[in-house]
Motif scaffolding. Structure first.
Motif, PDB file in Angstrom:
ATOM      1  N   ALA A   4      11.868  -4.153   7.319  1.00 22.16           N
ATOM      2  CA  ALA A   4      12.306  -2.805   7.671  1.00 22.16           C
ATOM      3  C   ALA A   4      11.430  -1.775   6.983  1.00 22.16           C
ATOM      4  O   ALA A   4      10.750  -2.060   6.000  1.00 22.16           O
ATOM      5  CB  ALA A   4      13.762  -2.599   7.276  1.00 22.16           C
ATOM      6  N   ASP A   5      11.489  -0.570   7.505  1.00 26.40           N
ATOM      7  CA  ASP A   5      10.770   0.573   6.975  1.00 26.40           C
ATOM      8  C   ASP A   5      11.423   1.021   5.670  1.00 26.40           C
ATOM      9  O   ASP A   5      12.570   0.676   5.382  1.00 26.40           O
ATOM     10  CB  ASP A   5      10.816   1.693   8.024  1.00 26.40           C
ATOM     11  N   GLY A   6      10.732   1.835   4.905  1.00 29.47           N
ATOM     12  CA  GLY A   6      11.258   2.336   3.642  1.00 29.47           C
ATOM     13  C   GLY A   6      12.492   3.203   3.788  1.00 29.47           C
ATOM     14  O   GLY A   6      13.222   3.421   2.827  1.00 29.47           O
ATOM     15  N   GLY A   7      12.766   3.695   4.984  1.00 31.33           N
ATOM     16  CA  GLY A   7      13.955   4.521   5.222  1.00 31.33           C
ATOM     17  C   GLY A   7      15.253   3.740   5.185  1.00 31.33           C
ATOM     18  O   GLY A   7      16.329   4.322   5.160  1.00 31.33           O
ATOM     19  N   VAL A  23      18.105 -11.670   4.857  1.00 24.93           N
ATOM     20  CA  VAL A  23      17.343 -11.062   3.772  1.00 24.93           C
ATOM     21  C   VAL A  23      16.558  -9.898   4.363  1.00 24.93           C
ATOM     22  O   VAL A  23      15.740 -10.090   5.258  1.00 24.93           O
ATOM     23  CB  VAL A  23      16.388 -12.077   3.123  1.00 24.93           C
ATOM     24  N   LEU A  24      16.838  -8.696   3.904  1.00 25.20           N
ATOM     25  CA  LEU A  24      16.170  -7.496   4.389  1.00 25.20           C
ATOM     26  C   LEU A  24      15.039  -7.149   3.428  1.00 25.20           C
ATOM     27  O   LEU A  24      15.275  -6.814   2.281  1.00 25.20           O
ATOM     28  CB  LEU A  24      17.163  -6.331   4.485  1.00 25.20           C
ATOM     29  N   MET A  25      13.806  -7.268   3.918  1.00 28.05           N
ATOM     30  CA  MET A  25      12.632  -6.971   3.114  1.00 28.05           C
ATOM     31  C   MET A  25      12.129  -5.582   3.498  1.00 28.05           C
ATOM     32  O   MET A  25      11.826  -5.333   4.663  1.00 28.05           O
ATOM     33  CB  MET A  25      11.522  -7.996   3.352  1.00 28.05           C
ATOM     34  N   LYS A  34      -4.100   7.112   0.965  1.00 25.71           N
ATOM     35  CA  LYS A  34      -4.369   8.333   1.719  1.00 25.71           C
ATOM     36  C   LYS A  34      -4.669   7.967   3.166  1.00 25.71           C
ATOM     37  O   LYS A  34      -5.385   7.005   3.430  1.00 25.71           O
ATOM     38  CB  LYS A  34      -5.574   9.081   1.132  1.00 25.71           C
ATOM     39  N   GLY A  35      -4.131   8.723   4.101  1.00 24.98           N
ATOM     40  CA  GLY A  35      -4.400   8.495   5.512  1.00 24.98           C
ATOM     41  C   GLY A  35      -3.685   7.266   6.055  1.00 24.98           C
ATOM     42  O   GLY A  35      -2.746   6.745   5.472  1.00 24.98           O
ATOM     43  N   PHE A  36      -4.164   6.784   7.198  1.00 29.72           N
ATOM     44  CA  PHE A  36      -3.548   5.652   7.868  1.00 29.72           C
ATOM     45  C   PHE A  36      -4.060   4.344   7.296  1.00 29.72           C
ATOM     46  O   PHE A  36      -5.263   4.115   7.221  1.00 29.72           O
ATOM     47  CB  PHE A  36      -3.838   5.702   9.367  1.00 29.72           C
ATOM     48  N   VAL A  37      -3.159   3.500   6.887  1.00 30.50           N
ATOM     49  CA  VAL A  37      -3.485   2.167   6.400  1.00 30.50           C
ATOM     50  C   VAL A  37      -2.493   1.202   7.030  1.00 30.50           C
ATOM     51  O   VAL A  37      -1.283   1.434   6.992  1.00 30.50           O
ATOM     52  CB  VAL A  37      -3.398   2.093   4.857  1.00 30.50           C
ATOM     53  N   VAL A  38      -2.999   0.113   7.617  1.00 29.90           N
ATOM     54  CA  VAL A  38      -2.121  -0.886   8.208  1.00 29.90           C
ATOM     55  C   VAL A  38      -1.453  -1.670   7.087  1.00 29.90           C
ATOM     56  O   VAL A  38      -2.114  -2.223   6.220  1.00 29.90           O
ATOM     57  CB  VAL A  38      -2.909  -1.840   9.133  1.00 29.90           C
ATOM     58  N   LEU A  39      -0.125  -1.675   7.100  1.00 28.50           N
ATOM     59  CA  LEU A  39       0.630  -2.407   6.096  1.00 28.50           C
ATOM     60  C   LEU A  39       1.039  -3.762   6.660  1.00 28.50           C
ATOM     61  O   LEU A  39       1.370  -3.872   7.839  1.00 28.50           O
ATOM     62  CB  LEU A  39       1.885  -1.619   5.702  1.00 28.50           C
ATOM     63  N   PRO A  40       1.021  -4.804   5.811  1.00 27.31           N
ATOM     64  CA  PRO A  40       1.416  -6.115   6.308  1.00 27.31           C
ATOM     65  C   PRO A  40       2.863  -6.108   6.786  1.00 27.31           C
ATOM     66  O   PRO A  40       3.728  -5.524   6.153  1.00 27.31           O
ATOM     67  CB  PRO A  40       1.236  -7.041   5.116  1.00 27.31           C
ATOM     68  N   LYS A  41       3.119  -6.741   7.898  1.00 25.85           N
ATOM     69  CA  LYS A  41       4.431  -6.890   8.530  1.00 25.85           C
ATOM     70  C   LYS A  41       4.982  -5.605   9.127  1.00 25.85           C
ATOM     71  O   LYS A  41       5.791  -5.655  10.026  1.00 25.85           O
ATOM     72  CB  LYS A  41       5.474  -7.482   7.564  1.00 25.85           C
ATOM     73  N   ARG A  42       4.575  -4.456   8.649  1.00 25.29           N
ATOM     74  CA  ARG A  42       5.127  -3.214   9.180  1.00 25.29           C
ATOM     75  C   ARG A  42       4.664  -2.954  10.604  1.00 25.29           C
ATOM     76  O   ARG A  42       5.408  -2.414  11.414  1.00 25.29           O
ATOM     77  CB  ARG A  42       4.749  -2.049   8.279  1.00 25.29           C
TER      78      ARG A  42
END
Length: 93
Positions: A4-7, A23-25, A34-42
């Protein structure tokens, strides 16, 4: 396991574990990026939401009942899967 997102931080993490046995990760972005970075699983979550938004009825909350909203999500995913299954695949040598 559910990503899930940080929200979605807070009591939802404990609720998912206790009530749903999931399990909610939470996938968070670091503060120094800074700027756009691809996050794993997101990107998996974002891609799922993008597939749902391709169905016009799911763009806004038009449904009065959760059962009809759930049916629309199933319908959207069925459309996605049938398109993927109908796609021509390259011939193997």
């Amino acid at each position: 396991m559910v990503w899930a997102d940080g929200g979605y931080t807070g009591s939802l993490v404990e609720y998912c574990l206790a009530a749903l046995a999931l399990v909610l990760m939470i996938v968070k972005r670091s503060d120094d990026q800074k700027g756009f970075v691809v996050l794993p699983k997101r990107w998996i979550v974002e891609r799922f939401f993008a597939h749902l938004m391709r169905t016009r009825r799911l763009v806004r909350d038009f449904e009065r009942r959760t059962t009809s909203a759930e049916a629309m999500v199933y319908w959207s995913m069925i459309l996605l899967m049938t398109r993927r299954l109908a796609r021509k695949r390259p011939q193997r040598a």
